[in-house]
Design an enzyme around this catalytic site. Sequence first.
Site, PDB file in Angstrom:
ATOM      1  N   GLY A  66     -20.213 -25.832  46.389  1.00  0.00           N
ATOM      2  CA  GLY A  66     -19.705 -26.876  47.276  1.00  0.00           C
ATOM      3  C   GLY A  66     -18.438 -27.544  46.782  1.00  0.00           C
ATOM      4  O   GLY A  66     -18.048 -28.601  47.292  1.00  0.00           O
ATOM      5  N   SER A 113     -19.061 -21.488  46.505  1.00  0.00           N
ATOM      6  CA  SER A 113     -17.764 -21.504  47.196  1.00  0.00           C
ATOM      7  C   SER A 113     -17.301 -20.118  47.638  1.00  0.00           C
ATOM      8  O   SER A 113     -16.118 -19.791  47.553  1.00  0.00           O
ATOM      9  CB  SER A 113     -16.698 -22.177  46.322  1.00  0.00           C
ATOM     10  OG  SER A 113     -17.027 -23.550  46.128  1.00  0.00           O
ATOM     11  N   HIS A 164     -33.193 -22.967  43.263  1.00  0.00           N
ATOM     12  CA  HIS A 164     -31.797 -23.334  43.553  1.00  0.00           C
ATOM     13  C   HIS A 164     -31.417 -24.554  42.712  1.00  0.00           C
ATOM     14  O   HIS A 164     -32.265 -25.429  42.468  1.00  0.00           O
ATOM     15  CB  HIS A 164     -31.638 -23.638  45.047  1.00  0.00           C
ATOM     16  CG  HIS A 164     -30.205 -23.779  45.444  1.00  0.00           C
ATOM     17  ND1 HIS A 164     -29.477 -24.916  45.197  1.00  0.00           N
ATOM     18  CD2 HIS A 164     -29.352 -22.903  46.034  1.00  0.00           C
ATOM     19  CE1 HIS A 164     -28.238 -24.738  45.634  1.00  0.00           C
ATOM     20  NE2 HIS A 164     -28.133 -23.523  46.140  1.00  0.00           N
ATOM     21  N   GLU A 208     -29.982 -27.180  43.363  1.00  0.00           N
ATOM     22  CA  GLU A 208     -30.264 -28.479  43.995  1.00  0.00           C
ATOM     23  C   GLU A 208     -31.752 -28.824  43.867  1.00  0.00           C
ATOM     24  O   GLU A 208     -32.120 -29.992  43.736  1.00  0.00           O
ATOM     25  CB  GLU A 208     -29.798 -28.443  45.461  1.00  0.00           C
ATOM     26  CG  GLU A 208     -28.272 -28.468  45.537  1.00  0.00           C
ATOM     27  CD  GLU A 208     -27.669 -27.683  46.685  1.00  0.00           C
ATOM     28  OE1 GLU A 208     -28.373 -27.369  47.659  1.00  0.00           O
ATOM     29  OE2 GLU A 208     -26.455 -27.383  46.600  1.00  0.00           O
ATOM     30  N   ASN A 225     -27.463 -19.696  53.094  1.00  0.00           N
ATOM     31  CA  ASN A 225     -28.348 -20.820  52.763  1.00  0.00           C
ATOM     32  C   ASN A 225     -27.818 -22.047  53.504  1.00  0.00           C
ATOM     33  O   ASN A 225     -26.799 -22.610  53.121  1.00  0.00           O
ATOM     34  CB  ASN A 225     -28.333 -21.045  51.244  1.00  0.00           C
ATOM     35  CG  ASN A 225     -29.130 -22.276  50.838  1.00  0.00           C
ATOM     36  OD1 ASN A 225     -29.850 -22.856  51.658  1.00  0.00           O
ATOM     37  ND2 ASN A 225     -29.012 -22.678  49.583  1.00  0.00           N
ATOM     38  N   LYS A 236     -29.165 -24.923  53.672  1.00  0.00           N
ATOM     39  CA  LYS A 236     -29.558 -26.186  53.028  1.00  0.00           C
ATOM     40  C   LYS A 236     -30.096 -27.148  54.088  1.00  0.00           C
ATOM     41  O   LYS A 236     -30.732 -26.700  55.039  1.00  0.00           O
ATOM     42  CB  LYS A 236     -28.379 -26.754  52.235  1.00  0.00           C
ATOM     43  CG  LYS A 236     -27.771 -25.705  51.288  1.00  0.00           C
ATOM     44  CD  LYS A 236     -26.773 -26.256  50.327  1.00  0.00           C
ATOM     45  CE  LYS A 236     -26.235 -25.120  49.436  1.00  0.00           C
ATOM     46  NZ  LYS A 236     -25.338 -25.578  48.395  1.00  0.00           N
ATOM     47  N   GLU A 294     -25.480 -18.687  40.463  1.00  0.00           N
ATOM     48  CA  GLU A 294     -24.762 -19.764  41.149  1.00  0.00           C
ATOM     49  C   GLU A 294     -24.352 -20.813  40.115  1.00  0.00           C
ATOM     50  O   GLU A 294     -25.142 -21.722  39.805  1.00  0.00           O
ATOM     51  CB  GLU A 294     -25.661 -20.411  42.199  1.00  0.00           C
ATOM     52  CG  GLU A 294     -26.042 -19.491  43.332  1.00  0.00           C
ATOM     53  CD  GLU A 294     -26.265 -20.253  44.629  1.00  0.00           C
ATOM     54  OE1 GLU A 294     -25.645 -19.915  45.630  1.00  0.00           O
ATOM     55  OE2 GLU A 294     -27.050 -21.217  44.628  1.00  0.00           O
TER      56      GLU A 294
HETATM   57  P1  13P Z   1     -21.430 -23.244  48.767  1.00  0.00           P
HETATM   58  O1  13P Z   1     -21.154 -21.868  49.328  1.00  0.00           O
HETATM   59  O2  13P Z   1     -21.329 -24.330  49.788  1.00  0.00           O
HETATM   60  O3  13P Z   1     -20.631 -23.499  47.532  1.00  0.00           O
HETATM   61  O4  13P Z   1     -22.977 -23.252  48.323  1.00  0.00           O
HETATM   62  C1  13P Z   1     -23.453 -22.232  47.527  1.00  0.00           C
HETATM   63  C2  13P Z   1     -24.920 -22.339  47.470  1.00  0.00           C
HETATM   64  O5  13P Z   1     -25.458 -23.264  46.898  1.00  0.00           O
HETATM   65  C3  13P Z   1     -25.701 -21.288  48.148  1.00  0.00           C
HETATM   66  O6  13P Z   1     -27.039 -21.334  47.782  1.00  0.00           O
END
Ligand code: 13P
Length: 253
Positions: free
Chosen positions: A171, A211, A94, A96, A11, A13, A165
């Site tokens: 992150g 992560s 997601h 976010e 992903n 983003k 997640e």
């Molecule tokens: P990270 O791997 O940067 O923690 O992000 C995970 C994520 O949100 C994947 O959709």
Amino acid sequence: MKKRAPLVVANWKLNGGTDLICTSVASFLTKSFKAEIGIAPPYVYISDMVSFLRNSAIMVGSQNVSKFASGAFTGETSAQMLKEVGCGFCLIGHSERRQVFLENDASCHTKIERALTAELMPILCVGENNQQHELGLTQDILYRQLHQALPGLELQGKRLCIAYEPVWAIGTGKAATAEQVQQVHEYIHQELVEILGAEAAGQVQILYGGSVKKDNAAELLAMPNVDGLLVGGASLDPEHFTQICSIANDVAP
Ligand code: 13P
């Protein structure tokens, strides 16, 4: 060794561009993967990615999809459009999107229906935030997210994935431990059986995201209920992401 090939999804983003597409594609095309690989760049790069990867088994997908099919909805992209340009899957809900764009379980349900109708594989993202985690509410949150987004779906002959997640792991560099993930994935599977029935639930792959790095990918994938990984930050480094995919190859049948 897993019974079926693990699924590893990148992903991106709101990151990447033509340069990253070129280096990623160059890195992917030098390898053959037994694991199933998917990549979700920002919408505007999907077509380029699809055409660069047309001779590979790597799936291209989107990070979101509209809950509407068509009409006066400025800025939206429908499941049918994504299918037409070559997407194989889409992320839905997601954290976010839920936090920043106020998406909720009801919109996730509609989006999953749209995706299934367009023959896109939905990957529904679920997970608790830090406060909920600290308060021991993980199962309550997942129960709500799953029981509101999934009932009543027509899954016959269709594929659905869930990505667990935990928001506190996204992150932050603070991934959930493999044991924590296994426990939560077992719970998710149990709820899927209740909502979808044992047969359909048995087909749903449950991915972990938060992560994920090359250093923890092997121990996560070693867990019996971890069917794949959803990778954010580490997927922006083609070499790093390719290493994670190679780790997934090692557990593929
Ligand atoms: P990270 O791997 O940067 O923690 O992000 C995970 C994520 O949100 C994947 O959709």
